[in-house]
Design a protein around this motif. Structure first.
Motif, PDB file in Angstrom:
ATOM      1  N   VAL A 155       0.838  -1.202   0.000  1.00  0.00           N
ATOM      2  CA  VAL A 155       0.000   0.000   0.000  1.00  0.00           C
ATOM      3  C   VAL A 155       0.871   1.249   0.000  1.00  0.00           C
ATOM      4  CG1 VAL A 155      -1.761   1.267   1.288  1.00  0.00           C
ATOM      5  CG2 VAL A 155      -1.883  -1.219   1.132  1.00  0.00           C
ATOM      6  N   ARG A 156       1.993   1.208   0.714  1.00  0.00           N
ATOM      7  CA  ARG A 156       2.887   2.372   0.740  1.00  0.00           C
ATOM      8  C   ARG A 156       3.434   2.682  -0.643  1.00  0.00           C
ATOM      9  NH1 ARG A 156       5.635   4.977   4.771  1.00  0.00           N
ATOM     10  NH2 ARG A 156       4.987   3.417   6.298  1.00  0.00           N
ATOM     11  N   ASP A 157       3.851   1.647  -1.375  1.00  0.00           N
ATOM     12  CA  ASP A 157       4.375   1.866  -2.727  1.00  0.00           C
ATOM     13  C   ASP A 157       3.291   2.388  -3.665  1.00  0.00           C
ATOM     14  OD1 ASP A 157       6.714   0.905  -1.722  1.00  0.00           O
ATOM     15  OD2 ASP A 157       6.515  -1.093  -2.628  1.00  0.00           O
ATOM     16  N   ILE A 158       2.068   1.854  -3.530  1.00  0.00           N
ATOM     17  CA  ILE A 158       0.975   2.279  -4.411  1.00  0.00           C
ATOM     18  C   ILE A 158       0.629   3.740  -4.173  1.00  0.00           C
ATOM     19  CG2 ILE A 158      -1.461   1.924  -4.951  1.00  0.00           C
ATOM     20  CD1 ILE A 158      -1.037  -1.045  -4.266  1.00  0.00           C
ATOM     21  N   LEU A 159       0.465   4.123  -2.899  1.00  0.00           N
ATOM     22  CA  LEU A 159       0.070   5.501  -2.597  1.00  0.00           C
ATOM     23  C   LEU A 159       1.195   6.475  -2.886  1.00  0.00           C
ATOM     24  CD1 LEU A 159      -1.997   5.018   0.704  1.00  0.00           C
ATOM     25  CD2 LEU A 159      -2.776   5.107  -1.661  1.00  0.00           C
ATOM     26  N   THR A 160       2.447   6.067  -2.691  1.00  0.00           N
ATOM     27  CA  THR A 160       3.571   6.944  -3.023  1.00  0.00           C
ATOM     28  C   THR A 160       3.615   7.219  -4.523  1.00  0.00           C
ATOM     29  OG1 THR A 160       4.851   6.087  -1.156  1.00  0.00           O
ATOM     30  CG2 THR A 160       6.068   7.206  -2.911  1.00  0.00           C
ATOM     31  N   THR A 161       3.355   6.190  -5.321  1.00  0.00           N
ATOM     32  CA  THR A 161       3.364   6.358  -6.778  1.00  0.00           C
ATOM     33  C   THR A 161       2.216   7.239  -7.247  1.00  0.00           C
ATOM     34  OG1 THR A 161       4.359   4.164  -7.005  1.00  0.00           O
ATOM     35  CG2 THR A 161       3.340   5.133  -8.965  1.00  0.00           C
ATOM     36  N   LEU A 162       1.011   7.002  -6.698  1.00  0.00           N
ATOM     37  CA  LEU A 162      -0.152   7.761  -7.149  1.00  0.00           C
ATOM     38  C   LEU A 162      -0.144   9.195  -6.643  1.00  0.00           C
ATOM     39  CD1 LEU A 162      -2.950   5.067  -6.700  1.00  0.00           C
ATOM     40  CD2 LEU A 162      -1.714   5.675  -8.771  1.00  0.00           C
ATOM     41  N   SER A 163       0.593   9.471  -5.563  1.00  0.00           N
ATOM     42  CA  SER A 163       0.646  10.834  -5.028  1.00  0.00           C
ATOM     43  C   SER A 163       1.521  11.751  -5.864  1.00  0.00           C
ATOM     44  CB  SER A 163       1.159  10.804  -3.578  1.00  0.00           C
ATOM     45  OG  SER A 163       0.292  10.055  -2.751  1.00  0.00           O
ATOM     46  N   GLN A 164       2.333  11.181  -6.737  1.00  0.00           N
ATOM     47  CA  GLN A 164       3.191  11.993  -7.596  1.00  0.00           C
ATOM     48  C   GLN A 164       2.404  12.422  -8.831  1.00  0.00           C
ATOM     49  OE1 GLN A 164       6.551   9.528  -8.450  1.00  0.00           O
ATOM     50  NE2 GLN A 164       7.266   9.466  -6.320  1.00  0.00           N
ATOM     51  N   GLY A 165       2.193  13.684  -8.967  1.00  0.00           N
ATOM     52  CA  GLY A 165       1.463  14.204 -10.110  1.00  0.00           C
ATOM     53  C   GLY A 165      -0.034  14.177  -9.871  1.00  0.00           C
ATOM     54  N   GLN A 166      -0.772  14.176 -10.955  1.00  0.00           N
ATOM     55  CA  GLN A 166      -2.231  14.206 -10.884  1.00  0.00           C
ATOM     56  C   GLN A 166      -2.778  12.842 -10.490  1.00  0.00           C
ATOM     57  OE1 GLN A 166      -4.066  15.307 -14.553  1.00  0.00           O
ATOM     58  NE2 GLN A 166      -6.147  15.305 -13.733  1.00  0.00           N
ATOM     59  N   PRO A 167      -3.644  12.772  -9.471  1.00  0.00           N
ATOM     60  CA  PRO A 167      -4.179  11.484  -9.055  1.00  0.00           C
ATOM     61  C   PRO A 167      -5.168  10.954 -10.085  1.00  0.00           C
ATOM     62  CG  PRO A 167      -5.250  13.236  -7.822  1.00  0.00           C
ATOM     63  CD  PRO A 167      -4.144  13.880  -8.627  1.00  0.00           C
ATOM     64  N   PRO A 168      -5.364   9.645 -10.168  1.00  0.00           N
ATOM     65  CA  PRO A 168      -6.312   9.092 -11.142  1.00  0.00           C
ATOM     66  C   PRO A 168      -7.742   9.374 -10.717  1.00  0.00           C
ATOM     67  CG  PRO A 168      -5.442   7.349  -9.751  1.00  0.00           C
ATOM     68  CD  PRO A 168      -4.682   8.597  -9.398  1.00  0.00           C
ATOM     69  N   ALA A 169      -8.631   9.452 -11.688  1.00  0.00           N
ATOM     70  CA  ALA A 169     -10.053   9.626 -11.384  1.00  0.00           C
ATOM     71  C   ALA A 169     -10.689   8.330 -10.927  1.00  0.00           C
ATOM     72  CB  ALA A 169     -10.791  10.179 -12.608  1.00  0.00           C
ATOM     73  N   LEU A 170     -10.126   7.189 -11.373  1.00  0.00           N
ATOM     74  CA  LEU A 170     -10.622   5.872 -10.980  1.00  0.00           C
ATOM     75  C   LEU A 170      -9.432   5.003 -10.625  1.00  0.00           C
ATOM     76  CD1 LEU A 170     -12.962   3.776 -10.744  1.00  0.00           C
ATOM     77  CD2 LEU A 170     -12.461   3.138 -13.111  1.00  0.00           C
ATOM     78  N   LEU A 171      -9.495   4.371  -9.446  1.00  0.00           N
ATOM     79  CA  LEU A 171      -8.444   3.475  -8.977  1.00  0.00           C
ATOM     80  C   LEU A 171      -9.077   2.123  -8.662  1.00  0.00           C
ATOM     81  CD1 LEU A 171      -5.616   2.735  -7.964  1.00  0.00           C
ATOM     82  CD2 LEU A 171      -6.220   3.774  -5.762  1.00  0.00           C
ATOM     83  N   VAL A 172      -8.603   1.068  -9.313  1.00  0.00           N
ATOM     84  CA  VAL A 172      -9.107  -0.292  -9.108  1.00  0.00           C
ATOM     85  C   VAL A 172      -8.033  -1.089  -8.383  1.00  0.00           C
ATOM     86  CG1 VAL A 172      -9.974  -2.392 -10.196  1.00  0.00           C
ATOM     87  CG2 VAL A 172     -10.530  -0.151 -11.175  1.00  0.00           C
ATOM     88  N   ILE A 173      -8.391  -1.687  -7.254  1.00  0.00           N
ATOM     89  CA  ILE A 173      -7.485  -2.538  -6.478  1.00  0.00           C
ATOM     90  C   ILE A 173      -8.021  -3.961  -6.545  1.00  0.00           C
ATOM     91  CG2 ILE A 173      -6.460  -2.991  -4.226  1.00  0.00           C
ATOM     92  CD1 ILE A 173      -5.481  -0.414  -5.443  1.00  0.00           C
ATOM     93  N   ASP A 174      -7.258  -4.863  -7.138  1.00  0.00           N
ATOM     94  CA  ASP A 174      -7.698  -6.252  -7.347  1.00  0.00           C
ATOM     95  C   ASP A 174      -6.630  -7.199  -6.779  1.00  0.00           C
ATOM     96  OD1 ASP A 174      -8.909  -8.525  -8.191  1.00  0.00           O
ATOM     97  OD2 ASP A 174      -8.530  -8.225 -10.333  1.00  0.00           O
ATOM     98  N   SER A 175      -6.808  -7.663  -5.554  1.00  0.00           N
ATOM     99  CA  SER A 175      -7.932  -7.475  -4.646  1.00  0.00           C
ATOM    100  C   SER A 175      -7.408  -6.926  -3.324  1.00  0.00           C
ATOM    101  CB  SER A 175      -8.639  -8.816  -4.435  1.00  0.00           C
ATOM    102  OG  SER A 175      -7.765  -9.685  -3.745  1.00  0.00           O
ATOM    103  N   ILE A 176      -8.324  -6.542  -2.445  1.00  0.00           N
ATOM    104  CA  ILE A 176      -7.933  -5.947  -1.179  1.00  0.00           C
ATOM    105  C   ILE A 176      -7.292  -6.987  -0.259  1.00  0.00           C
ATOM    106  CG2 ILE A 176     -10.219  -6.331  -0.180  1.00  0.00           C
ATOM    107  CD1 ILE A 176      -7.772  -3.397   0.491  1.00  0.00           C
ATOM    108  N   GLN A 177      -7.603  -8.276  -0.453  1.00  0.00           N
ATOM    109  CA  GLN A 177      -7.015  -9.322   0.397  1.00  0.00           C
ATOM    110  C   GLN A 177      -5.536  -9.553   0.107  1.00  0.00           C
ATOM    111  OE1 GLN A 177     -10.185  -9.586  -0.532  1.00  0.00           O
ATOM    112  NE2 GLN A 177     -11.209  -9.913   1.427  1.00  0.00           N
ATOM    113  N   THR A 178      -5.042  -9.038  -1.011  1.00  0.00           N
ATOM    114  CA  THR A 178      -3.625  -9.201  -1.343  1.00  0.00           C
ATOM    115  C   THR A 178      -2.793  -7.988  -0.937  1.00  0.00           C
ATOM    116  OG1 THR A 178      -3.962  -8.284  -3.564  1.00  0.00           O
ATOM    117  CG2 THR A 178      -4.214 -10.667  -3.296  1.00  0.00           C
ATOM    118  N   MET A 179      -3.430  -6.912  -0.473  1.00  0.00           N
ATOM    119  CA  MET A 179      -2.697  -5.701  -0.118  1.00  0.00           C
ATOM    120  C   MET A 179      -2.004  -5.865   1.241  1.00  0.00           C
ATOM    121  SD  MET A 179      -2.980  -3.610  -2.649  1.00  0.00           S
ATOM    122  CE  MET A 179      -3.012  -4.995  -3.785  1.00  0.00           C
ATOM    123  N   HIS A 180      -0.886  -5.159   1.394  1.00  0.00           N
ATOM    124  CA  HIS A 180      -0.072  -5.278   2.610  1.00  0.00           C
ATOM    125  C   HIS A 180       0.373  -3.900   3.055  1.00  0.00           C
ATOM    126  CE1 HIS A 180       3.766  -5.731   4.824  1.00  0.00           C
ATOM    127  NE2 HIS A 180       3.130  -6.748   5.387  1.00  0.00           N
TER     128      HIS A 180
END
Length: 457
Positions: A155-180
């Motif tokens: 989750v830290r890597d995902i949010l760090t990447t998406l925080s750089q620049g313009q955030p996406p209008a739609l974010l799909v996480i497949d799946s939440i059980q695999t996030m750490h």
């Protein structure tokens, strides 16, 4: 540390004393003093009372002007119907379903169509490699869609990447059980990890105005796996239902803070992916022929959409002494037992020495109580071997007294039946007084309905 003071409270009068004694001095009752542990009062507690020292919040009335939230069209009409109009900016949506039902396919189709329409979309897969998702998109004919794709579980890597620049209008996480999340100890998929990961992703979506979609696993009972608090954290919960052996899929809203929960989206699994079904009645009605016993057409209602389904029944007589079996597919087995009991007690029909099988054609699941009369018609037809007219539909609720009660949206059901070529309807007498293009046969009790079907009196 401050010493804990003992206190004894009388269970009769509420009197408080500092020591125990056999009789209460106030109410003279015996053996009613019970020790209660008081709150620990320390100097820190006395100075840090939550009733003061905070920031005053602004209270507004219910009549304040509120702008309707902006929605993002998914490019799939059936998905928009289930969502109430599309994805809401800054909202969190949780979608669950059995493995292989088509959750990832549906979201990939929606993400690709939105990206082709100029919407900034990010798709993060924790279960598949990026090449696997890319191959599926190519197979669906969406390989050229400008979707930002990644395979990650941190989750830290995902949010760090998406925080750089313009955030996406739609974010799909497949799946939440695999996030750490590295803030919490434990393997991905544990209760603490799912809760913490979802909380961080939802906080990012609320702050940046991103529509977040979380894919969730389900248990063997069909409920969404993980902590129950996960369903309370999100704004919308969608359930993707259907049998893998059948073609159809139903997207049903279980919770929706921005719309109703009475709408469904119907899809058909094809080689090119999930295709929308604009007329579900044609999907659930089989090719019916004259003279088929034990079949009845029922106009079900899903939200504002009527769906005509075929109810099939089979009654098999057994030799004396054998235990009859009751098998139900697509309906409530307890409801079937109630209908059989009413038919025996109020109509004089005997099912105690017969096996009863009930099926909803096409694998559809019916939860509408208006199906009682259609089920009874199929059972009586199967028992007497008298077919129900092929141009007739039936609906109505059956009471334990044998009374037929009207149901909601009768005119809408009749209109859909007439649109598909049906000419008559068997309904409760209260609905038969309504105006309709169909020939209506009204019945006050189930006994009158059975007599009509059997040609008695």
């Amino acid at each position: 540390m401050a010493r804990i003071q003992k206190r004894f409270v009388c269970q009769s009068c509420g009197s408080v004393t500092s020591r125990w004694q056999g009789q209460c001095l106030d109410c003279s009752e015996w053996n009613t003093l019970v020790e209660e542990a008081p709150a620990i009062v320390t100097p820190f507690h006395a100075k840090h009372n939550l009733q003061g020292g905070g920031r005053a919040i602004t209270l507004i009335g219910l009549d304040a002007d509120v702008a309707l939230p902006d929605r993002l069209e998914s490019g799939i009409a059936e998905l928009n119907r289930a969502l109430g109009g599309g994805f809401v900016e800054g909202s969190a949506t949780l979608i669950g379903g059995d493995p292989g039902i088509g959750k990832s396919t549906l979201l990939l189709q929606a993400a690709a169509r939105m990206a082709l329409a100029g919407v900034r979309v990010a798709y993060v897969s924790g279960e598949e490699a990026a090449d696997q998702v890319r191959l599926r998109a190519r197979r669906l004919g969406l390989g050229a869609a400008p979707v930002q794709l990644a395979a990650a579980t941190s989750v830290r890597d995902i949010l760090t990447t998406l925080s750089q620049g313009q955030p996406p209008a739609l974010l799909v996480i497949d799946s939440i059980q695999t996030m750490h999340s590295d803030l919490i100890e434990g393997a991905p998929g544990t209760v603490s990890q799912v809760r913490a990961s979802a909380q961080e992703l939802i906080r990012f979506a609320k702050d940046r105005g991103t529509a977040l979609v979380l894919v969730g696993h389900v248990t063997k009972d069909g409920t969404i796996a993980g902590p129950r608090v996960l369903e309370h954290m999100v704004d919308t919960v969608l359930s993707f239902e259907g049998e893998r052996s059948h073609q159809y899929r139903i997207l049903r809203a279980i919770k929706n803070r921005f719309g109703g929960t009475d709408e469904i989206g119907v899809f058909a699994m094809q080689a090119e992916g999930l295709a929308e079904v604009s007329n579900p009645s044609a999907l659930f009605l089989t090719q019916r022929e004259e003279g088929v016993t034990g079949t009845t057409v029922f106009p079900a209602l899903e939200g504002t959409r009527p769906v005509l389904v075929e109810i099939q029944a089979l009654v098999v007589r057994l030799a004396s002494g054998a235990t009859p079996r009751r098998a139900v597919v697509g309906w409530d087995s307890g409801r079937l037992a109630m209908i059989l009991a009413v038919l025996e007690a109020r109509c004089g029909l005997s099912f105690s020495s017969a096996e009863v099988y009930l099926n909803i054609a096409g694998g559809y699941r019916v939860q509408d109580p208006a199906a009682d009369l259609a089920v009874a018609a199929a059972l009586v037809s199967a028992l007497s071997e008298r077919p129900v007219p092929a141009d007739a539909v039936a609906f109505g609720e059956i009471a334990l007294s044998g009374e037929l009660r009207p149901v909601a949206h009768g005119a809408l059901r009749l209109k859909e039946a007439g649109k598909l070529g049906f000419e008559r309807a068997m309904v409760p007498s209260a609905i038969a007084r309504d105006k309709s293009d169909l020939r209506l046969s009204g019945f006050r009790t189930l006994g009158q309905f059975v007599d009509h079907m059997l040609g008695r009196g």
